[in-house]
Motif scaffolding. Structure first.
Motif, PDB file in Angstrom:
ATOM      1  N   PHE A  71       0.827  -1.209   0.000  1.00  0.00           N
ATOM      2  CA  PHE A  71       0.000   0.000   0.000  1.00  0.00           C
ATOM      3  C   PHE A  71       0.860   1.259   0.000  1.00  0.00           C
ATOM      4  N   LYS A  72       1.958   1.224   0.738  1.00  0.00           N
ATOM      5  CA  LYS A  72       2.852   2.384   0.770  1.00  0.00           C
ATOM      6  C   LYS A  72       3.473   2.620  -0.605  1.00  0.00           C
ATOM      7  N   SER A  73       3.922   1.540  -1.242  1.00  0.00           N
ATOM      8  CA  SER A  73       4.530   1.661  -2.568  1.00  0.00           C
ATOM      9  C   SER A  73       3.506   2.122  -3.599  1.00  0.00           C
ATOM     10  N   TYR A  74       2.295   1.575  -3.498  1.00  0.00           N
ATOM     11  CA  TYR A  74       1.228   1.972  -4.418  1.00  0.00           C
ATOM     12  C   TYR A  74       0.930   3.462  -4.289  1.00  0.00           C
ATOM     13  N   GLU A  75       0.823   3.938  -3.065  1.00  0.00           N
ATOM     14  CA  GLU A  75       0.487   5.347  -2.863  1.00  0.00           C
ATOM     15  C   GLU A  75       1.583   6.261  -3.402  1.00  0.00           C
ATOM     16  N   ARG A  76       2.834   5.853  -3.229  1.00  0.00           N
ATOM     17  CA  ARG A  76       3.935   6.645  -3.789  1.00  0.00           C
ATOM     18  C   ARG A  76       3.847   6.677  -5.309  1.00  0.00           C
ATOM     19  N   ALA A  77       3.512   5.539  -5.912  1.00  0.00           N
ATOM     20  CA  ALA A  77       3.407   5.471  -7.369  1.00  0.00           C
ATOM     21  C   ALA A  77       2.288   6.372  -7.882  1.00  0.00           C
ATOM     22  N   VAL A  78       1.158   6.376  -7.186  1.00  0.00           N
ATOM     23  CA  VAL A  78       0.024   7.208  -7.592  1.00  0.00           C
ATOM     24  C   VAL A  78       0.375   8.690  -7.478  1.00  0.00           C
ATOM     25  N   GLU A  79       0.956   9.075  -6.351  1.00  0.00           N
ATOM     26  CA  GLU A  79       1.285  10.485  -6.153  1.00  0.00           C
ATOM     27  C   GLU A  79       2.300  10.959  -7.187  1.00  0.00           C
ATOM     28  N   GLU A  80       3.236  10.089  -7.525  1.00  0.00           N
ATOM     29  CA  GLU A  80       4.225  10.437  -8.551  1.00  0.00           C
ATOM     30  C   GLU A  80       3.552  10.602  -9.907  1.00  0.00           C
ATOM     31  N   ALA A  81       2.613   9.718 -10.215  1.00  0.00           N
ATOM     32  CA  ALA A  81       1.903   9.801 -11.492  1.00  0.00           C
ATOM     33  C   ALA A  81       1.074  11.077 -11.572  1.00  0.00           C
ATOM     34  N   LEU A  82       0.380  11.411 -10.501  1.00  0.00           N
ATOM     35  CA  LEU A  82      -0.453  12.612 -10.500  1.00  0.00           C
ATOM     36  C   LEU A  82       0.397  13.874 -10.586  1.00  0.00           C
ATOM     37  N   ALA A  83       1.563  13.848  -9.961  1.00  0.00           N
ATOM     38  CA  ALA A  83       2.444  15.020  -9.986  1.00  0.00           C
ATOM     39  C   ALA A  83       2.946  15.305 -11.396  1.00  0.00           C
ATOM     40  N   GLY A  84       2.954  14.280 -12.248  1.00  0.00           N
ATOM     41  CA  GLY A  84       3.443  14.458 -13.609  1.00  0.00           C
ATOM     42  C   GLY A  84       2.385  14.913 -14.594  1.00  0.00           C
ATOM     43  N   ALA A  85       1.159  15.116 -14.125  1.00  0.00           N
ATOM     44  CA  ALA A  85       0.076  15.547 -15.020  1.00  0.00           C
ATOM     45  C   ALA A  85       0.332  16.962 -15.516  1.00  0.00           C
ATOM     46  N   THR A  86       0.120  17.179 -16.805  1.00  0.00           N
ATOM     47  CA  THR A  86       0.335  18.502 -17.392  1.00  0.00           C
ATOM     48  C   THR A  86      -0.957  19.299 -17.492  1.00  0.00           C
ATOM     49  N   SER A  87      -2.087  18.661 -17.188  1.00  0.00           N
ATOM     50  CA  SER A  87      -3.367  19.359 -17.203  1.00  0.00           C
ATOM     51  C   SER A  87      -4.315  18.652 -16.247  1.00  0.00           C
ATOM     52  N   GLU A  88      -5.358  19.350 -15.834  1.00  0.00           N
ATOM     53  CA  GLU A  88      -6.336  18.745 -14.930  1.00  0.00           C
ATOM     54  C   GLU A  88      -7.026  17.553 -15.581  1.00  0.00           C
ATOM     55  N   ASP A  89      -7.271  17.652 -16.886  1.00  0.00           N
ATOM     56  CA  ASP A  89      -7.954  16.566 -17.584  1.00  0.00           C
ATOM     57  C   ASP A  89      -7.141  15.272 -17.568  1.00  0.00           C
ATOM     58  N   GLU A  90      -5.838  15.397 -17.375  1.00  0.00           N
ATOM     59  CA  GLU A  90      -4.963  14.228 -17.405  1.00  0.00           C
ATOM     60  C   GLU A  90      -4.935  13.490 -16.063  1.00  0.00           C
ATOM     61  N   LEU A  91      -5.430  14.126 -15.010  1.00  0.00           N
ATOM     62  CA  LEU A  91      -5.324  13.555 -13.671  1.00  0.00           C
ATOM     63  C   LEU A  91      -6.030  12.210 -13.549  1.00  0.00           C
ATOM     64  N   LEU A  92      -7.267  12.135 -14.023  1.00  0.00           N
ATOM     65  CA  LEU A  92      -8.036  10.900 -13.885  1.00  0.00           C
ATOM     66  C   LEU A  92      -7.393   9.756 -14.665  1.00  0.00           C
ATOM     67  N   PHE A  93      -6.928  10.060 -15.871  1.00  0.00           N
ATOM     68  CA  PHE A  93      -6.273   9.025 -16.677  1.00  0.00           C
ATOM     69  C   PHE A  93      -5.014   8.529 -15.980  1.00  0.00           C
TER      70      PHE A  93
END
Length: 201
Positions: A71-93
Motif C-alpha cells: 500500500f505504501k509503494s502503491y500510494e507513492r506510485a500514484v502520487e508520482e503519477a499525478l504530480a506528472g500531469a500537465t493538465s487537470e484533464d490528465e489527472l483521472l487518466f
C-alpha cells in the motif's frame, strides 16, 4: 530477484526486516503464498530459523507486513503519477493507469493487498488496516478535489464515487492479471472509457 548473498549482505548491515520482506516476496513470486514458510524464509536469508520471529510473530503477520508495504509503494506510485500531469484533464487518466500499472508490475503484492490470503484467511494486523484505510481515504480526498475542480460531478457523494470507481479499476486489474477478457494492447482504450464513465457519473 535478490540473491541469497545479497540478502545476507543486507542482513549483516542491520537490515534484517527489509531482507526478510524481500526474500518473502521472492518466494511468493516463485511458488505462491503456499510456498512461503518461516523456515524457508530463514533459510533463504541465511539466518537462524528463530530470527524471523523477532520481526513477525507468524506467517500471517509477515503477509500483512508485505501487504502494508504494498500500500505504501502503491500510494507513492500514484502520487508520482499525478504530480506528472500537465493538465487537470490528465489527472483521472494518470490515476487509473498508475493503479493498473502497479497491479501488473507487482502481481504478488497486489494479490496480498486485496486478496483472501490476508483479509479473509486471518485477522489483518492493525498496521495493515491503518495503511490500507489511509490509502483509500487519500483517494476520497482526491475525488473531493477533482469535484471541486469540475473534473467530476459534485452530485455524487465522494465516498460512494471512490468505492465504485475503485471497484471498477480493481475489476480491470483482476481481469488483466488473470489474463481473461482484456490485455495490455487495449489498456489505454479501456482506461479512457473508464474515465469517461467516471466523469459522466
Amino acid at each position: 530477484m535478490t540473491s541469497t548473498n545479497q540478502v545476507k549482505t543486507a542482513y549483516h548491515h542491520g537490515d534484517l526486516r527489509s531482507s526478510l520482506l524481500q526474500a518473502a516476496t521472492d518466494l511468493i513470486a516463485e511458488g505462491g503464498v503456499d510456498a512461503l514458510s518461516m523456515r524457508k524464509l530463514a533459510d533463504r536469508v541465511g539466518v537462524s530459523r528463530t530470527a524471523p520471529y523477532h520481526h513477525f510473530t507468524d506467517k500471517h503477520a509477515l503477509l500483512s507486513a508485505l501487504a502494508e508495504e504494498g500500500f505504501k509503494s502503491y500510494e507513492r506510485a500514484v502520487e508520482e503519477a499525478l504530480a506528472g500531469a500537465t493538465s487537470e484533464d490528465e489527472l483521472l487518466f494518470r490515476f487509473a493507469r498508475s493503479y493498473l500499472e502497479f497491479a501488473q508490475a507487482y502481481p504478488e503484492t497486489y494479490n496480498l493487498m486485496f486478496g483472501q490470503s490476508v483479509w479473509k484467511a486471518g485477522i489483518p494486523t492493525e498496521h495493515l488496516k491503518t495503511e490500507a484505510y489511509h490509502c483509500f481515504r487519500r483517494y476520497v480526498e482526491h475525488v473531493t478535489d477533482w469535484q471541486q475542480q469540475g473534473l467530476l460531478s459534485e452530485q455524487v457523494e465522494p465516498l460512494h464515487f471512490a468505492q465504485v470507481s475503485w471497484s471498477t479499476l480493481h475489476g480491470l486489474a483482476r481481469l488483466l492479471l488473470d489474463g481473461i477478457y482484456i490485455d495490455l494492447k487495449h489498456l489505454d482504450e479501456l482506461i479512457n472509457l473508464a474515465v469517461k464513465m467516471f466523469r459522466n457519473a
